[in-house]
Design a protein around this motif. Structure first.
Motif, PDB file in Angstrom:
ATOM      1  N   PRO A  11       0.696  -1.275   0.016  1.00  0.00           N
ATOM      2  CA  PRO A  11       0.084   0.118   0.105  1.00  0.00           C
ATOM      3  C   PRO A  11       0.726   1.265   0.127  1.00  0.00           C
ATOM      4  CG  PRO A  11      -0.038  -1.223   2.447  1.00  0.00           C
ATOM      5  CD  PRO A  11       0.795  -1.879   1.328  1.00  0.00           C
ATOM      6  N   LYS A  12       2.055   1.327   0.479  1.00  0.00           N
ATOM      7  CA  LYS A  12       2.833   2.347   0.585  1.00  0.00           C
ATOM      8  C   LYS A  12       4.380   1.845   0.774  1.00  0.00           C
ATOM      9  CE  LYS A  12       1.548   2.803   5.429  1.00  0.00           C
ATOM     10  NZ  LYS A  12       0.722   3.597   6.642  1.00  0.00           N
ATOM     11  N   LEU A  13       5.146   2.898   0.545  1.00  0.00           N
ATOM     12  CA  LEU A  13       6.640   2.383   0.663  1.00  0.00           C
ATOM     13  C   LEU A  13       7.259   2.903   1.918  1.00  0.00           C
ATOM     14  CD1 LEU A  13       8.058   3.489  -2.984  1.00  0.00           C
ATOM     15  CD2 LEU A  13       7.307   1.226  -2.019  1.00  0.00           C
ATOM     16  N   TYR A  14       6.860   4.186   2.550  1.00  0.00           N
ATOM     17  CA  TYR A  14       7.079   4.551   3.667  1.00  0.00           C
ATOM     18  C   TYR A  14       6.118   5.381   4.378  1.00  0.00           C
ATOM     19  CZ  TYR A  14       7.925   8.761   0.802  1.00  0.00           C
ATOM     20  OH  TYR A  14       7.529   9.772  -0.130  1.00  0.00           O
ATOM     21  N   GLU A  15       6.247   5.910   5.787  1.00  0.00           N
ATOM     22  CA  GLU A  15       5.528   6.779   6.578  1.00  0.00           C
ATOM     23  C   GLU A  15       6.477   7.951   6.728  1.00  0.00           C
ATOM     24  OE1 GLU A  15       2.147   4.249   8.762  1.00  0.00           O
ATOM     25  OE2 GLU A  15       4.100   3.839   9.556  1.00  0.00           O
ATOM     26  N   GLU A  16       5.910   9.174   6.840  1.00  0.00           N
ATOM     27  CA  GLU A  16       6.580  10.144   7.407  1.00  0.00           C
ATOM     28  C   GLU A  16       6.032  10.496   8.829  1.00  0.00           C
ATOM     29  OE1 GLU A  16       8.003  14.800   5.782  1.00  0.00           O
ATOM     30  OE2 GLU A  16       6.478  13.617   5.048  1.00  0.00           O
ATOM     31  N   LEU A  17       6.799  10.088   9.796  1.00  0.00           N
ATOM     32  CA  LEU A  17       6.345  10.152  11.107  1.00  0.00           C
ATOM     33  C   LEU A  17       6.574  11.426  11.780  1.00  0.00           C
ATOM     34  CD1 LEU A  17       7.672   6.855  12.639  1.00  0.00           C
ATOM     35  CD2 LEU A  17       5.441   7.281  11.789  1.00  0.00           C
ATOM     36  N   VAL A  18       7.447  12.072  11.433  1.00  0.00           N
ATOM     37  CA  VAL A  18       7.984  13.354  11.818  1.00  0.00           C
ATOM     38  C   VAL A  18       8.382  14.278  10.431  1.00  0.00           C
ATOM     39  CG1 VAL A  18       9.438  14.985  13.242  1.00  0.00           C
ATOM     40  CG2 VAL A  18       8.749  12.620  14.138  1.00  0.00           C
ATOM     41  N   LYS A  19       8.130  15.306  10.272  1.00  0.00           N
ATOM     42  CA  LYS A  19       8.417  15.983   9.180  1.00  0.00           C
ATOM     43  C   LYS A  19      10.017  15.868   8.781  1.00  0.00           C
ATOM     44  CE  LYS A  19       7.684  20.375   6.648  1.00  0.00           C
ATOM     45  NZ  LYS A  19       7.059  21.883   6.473  1.00  0.00           N
ATOM     46  N   GLY A  20      10.287  15.463   7.681  1.00  0.00           N
ATOM     47  CA  GLY A  20      11.665  15.343   7.392  1.00  0.00           C
ATOM     48  C   GLY A  20      12.309  14.097   7.820  1.00  0.00           C
ATOM     49  N   ASN A  21      11.528  13.426   8.388  1.00  0.00           N
ATOM     50  CA  ASN A  21      11.882  11.824   8.952  1.00  0.00           C
ATOM     51  C   ASN A  21      10.876  10.721   8.432  1.00  0.00           C
ATOM     52  OD1 ASN A  21      14.137  12.839  10.392  1.00  0.00           O
ATOM     53  ND2 ASN A  21      12.931  13.422  12.066  1.00  0.00           N
TER      54      ASN A  21
END
Length: 202
Positions: A11-21
């Motif tokens: 469904p997705k490749l990554y999650e942006e938990l914190v902006k820039g990370n």
């Protein structure tokens, strides 16, 4: 989007938990990171291409939103034709233009041959995905400049042709999701199709 390790849909490749990370998504099918190349620099991705890794082709074909328009594909096709034409002994602009047009036609015939072979085998695929996979996997044509430097020696040109063939085979195999042998059959048919029609019309 697909997992580069097992080829399953994700469904997705990554999650942006914190902006820039970002946190890379883990594939549920194989338990590995779905696409490790998201964090790779271009140089490392290119090195993996030179090493002919299947994972990097899954990343490029399915997980990168590049060359989605017909205009972008035509630009890559034109550039590929220029690389093919660099070995021609043309000394005038009309000769160069004619050679570029011929090479564009040859590339289109090769793509058409692969598509016909895949369609005849009951494999449905996106024409845009297949064409850009074939064009991108032919990046070994950049070696034409080295061949010119080495005074048209037959050895580097043979190695370059084998390198392009291997990359085409991997890209077509991953794009169509078929076995290696079937991909080689598709390429063989496309090569004969291209050779036969180009000898008649070009």
């Amino acid at each position: 989007m697909k997992c580069v390790e097992c080829g399953k849909e994700v469904p997705k490749l990554y999650e942006e938990l914190v902006k820039g990370n970002i946190a890379l998504f883990q594939c549920e099918a194989c338990g590995k990171v779905a696409d490790k190349y998201v964090e790779y620099e271009f140089t490392l991705v290119f090195l993996n291409l030179i090493l002919c890794k299947s994972q990097v082709y899954r990343h490029i074909i399915f997980n990168i939103d590049w060359s989605t328009s017909t205009y972008d594909i035509l630009k890559i096709l034109f550039f590929s034709s220029i690389l093919d034409s660099s070995l021609a002994s043309c000394e005038s602009l009309p000769c160069w233009l004619l050679q570029i047009i011929k090479n564009c036609a040859v590339i289109i015939l090769f793509f058409t041959g692969v598509y016909i072979a895949a369609y005849s085998s009951g494999i449905k695929c996106s024409k845009m995905f297949l064409l850009r996979a074939i064009l991108f996997s032919s990046f070994g044509k950049l070696g034409n400049f080295m061949i010119i430097t080495w005074k048209y020696s037959s050895l580097p040109s043979t190695f370059m042709a084998l390198f392009i063939y291997l990359n085409n085979m991997i890209a077509i195999r991953e794009c169509l999701e078929v076995h290696t042998i079937k991909a080689e059959i598709f390429i063989s048919f496309a090569w004969m199709f291209k050779t036969l029609l180009s000898s008649w019309f070009i």
